[in-house]
Write an enzyme that holds these catalytic residues in place. Structure first.
Site, PDB file in Angstrom:
ATOM      1  N   ASP A 108       0.839  -1.194   0.000  1.00 50.89           N
ATOM      2  CA  ASP A 108       0.000   0.000   0.000  1.00 50.89           C
ATOM      3  C   ASP A 108       0.881   1.254   0.000  1.00 50.89           C
ATOM      4  O   ASP A 108       1.715   1.396  -0.876  1.00 50.89           O
ATOM      5  CB  ASP A 108      -0.954  -0.071   1.208  1.00 50.89           C
ATOM      6  CG  ASP A 108      -2.028   0.991   1.208  1.00 50.89           C
ATOM      7  OD1 ASP A 108      -3.023   0.826   0.487  1.00 50.89           O
ATOM      8  OD2 ASP A 108      -1.882   1.977   1.950  1.00 50.89           O
ATOM      9  N   HIS A 276      -6.989  -6.929  -0.078  1.00 46.98           N
ATOM     10  CA  HIS A 276      -5.926  -5.921  -0.097  1.00 46.98           C
ATOM     11  C   HIS A 276      -4.757  -6.221   0.836  1.00 46.98           C
ATOM     12  O   HIS A 276      -3.613  -5.911   0.520  1.00 46.98           O
ATOM     13  CB  HIS A 276      -6.543  -4.567   0.265  1.00 46.98           C
ATOM     14  CG  HIS A 276      -5.582  -3.431   0.334  1.00 46.98           C
ATOM     15  ND1 HIS A 276      -4.815  -3.038  -0.745  1.00 46.98           N
ATOM     16  CD2 HIS A 276      -5.253  -2.589   1.362  1.00 46.98           C
ATOM     17  CE1 HIS A 276      -4.070  -1.998  -0.401  1.00 46.98           C
ATOM     18  NE2 HIS A 276      -4.313  -1.718   0.870  1.00 46.98           N
TER      19      HIS A 276
END
Length: 299
Positions: A108, A276
């Site tokens: 991320d 994610h």
């Protein structure tokens, strides 16, 4: 709580040109730096880091503005939270630990810092792994309605006049749990102690503000740096491993490898069975992929 999840990892604070960076280190062998994303801390690696420490010196840090690292004041141009500034912190950490060349893996926001680190310091970064991202420049240049819905926080967090800081500050625990819960699908659940640490660290107003500045920088000064690199033909020369979640927005909306091949010379990778948060949802697969990649780069 972090000590319970990362037994055997030494803790220290390293001064990076006046910014205190929270650092955890364990293992022996070639160094690998693991960087976390939003809205987390180095604890996102609590499953993966001990596995890698069997063969590597594993360095975990909290990015400036996050976790127990310092939250320096920002400015009108958001330069203190540019990925260039955040990457420089990490280079100084590695240097003070006695290493000249190292591998870096980032999830991320940490992936964006790692990308900038590889661009700005190509002689230092021997290998780069990016987890569930495409380059910031590509994402914003190709933003559409689906992106606006899936990544609405990219725009919300850049709002001025203290709006996101005020709204998130009313209930930071709800924000953390809601954001993370919305991007989890299958795989291991979040460890309650890790999530409690994310909430503890993120609940301070300075942390909320710093994280907003991170996103404001992404939409402004980071794009200036990225555009300058593109114009100059600068690409990542280090080998790149790209991993993503098959259920994530990234996995569903981009040809990840093809996108990264426009930004780096040597790219391979694959999807993992999760959403994610690869290091927490699919830690064994993530560790296996990283271990194989890092071993290959040592040959």
């Amino acid at each position: 709580m972090s000590d319970q999840l990362l037994t055997g990892f030494d803790r220290r604070t390293i001064d990076a040109d006046g910014v205190g960076i929270n650092v955890r280190v364990a293992g022996d062998g070639p160094p690998v730096l693991l960087l976390h994303g939003y809205p987390q801390t180095h604890l996102i690696w609590h499953h993966v880091a001990p596995l890698l420490a069997a063969t590597h010196t594993v360095v975990l840090t909290d990015l400036r503005g996050y976790g127990d690292s310092d939250k320096p004041p920002s400015d009108a141009g958001h330069a203190p939270y540019a990925k260039r500034s955040m990457a420089h912190d990490q280079l100084l950490v590695i240097r003070q630990l006695g290493f000249e060349r190292f591998a870096v893996a980032g999830h991320d926001r940490g992936g964006r810092v790692a990308h900038r680190l590889a661009l700005d310091h190509p002689k230092a970064v021997r290998a780069l792994a990016v987890l569930d991202i495409v380059p910031t420049r590509y994402a914003l240049q190709n933003a559409d309605a689906a992106f606006g819905q899936g990544y609405y926080h990219w725009f919300f967090l850049t709002a001025g006049n203290g709006i996101p800081e005020h709204l998130i500050g009313q209930d930071p625990e709800f924000w953390i749990r809601a954001r993370m819960g919305a991007r989890h699908c299958g795989g291991m659940p979040f460890h309650p102690s890790a999530q409690a640490e994310y909430i503890r660290c993120f609940s301070h107003p300075d942390a909320i503000h710093a994280s907003c500045e991170d996103y404001r920088a992404a939409a402004t000064v980071d794009l200036e740096h990225d555009d300058a690199d593109a114009s100059a033909g600068h690409r990542v020369s280090a080998p790149v491993l790209a991993l993503w979640g098959e259920h994530s927005f990234v996995g569903r909306h981009y040809d990840v490898l093809e996108v990264w091949r426009d930004y780096a010379d040597h790219v391979h990778g694959q999807a993992l069975p999760c959403d994610h948060y690869l290091p927490e949802e699919a830690p064994v697969q993530t560790a296996q992929q990283l271990q194989a990649f890092l071993t290959e780069q040592r040959r």
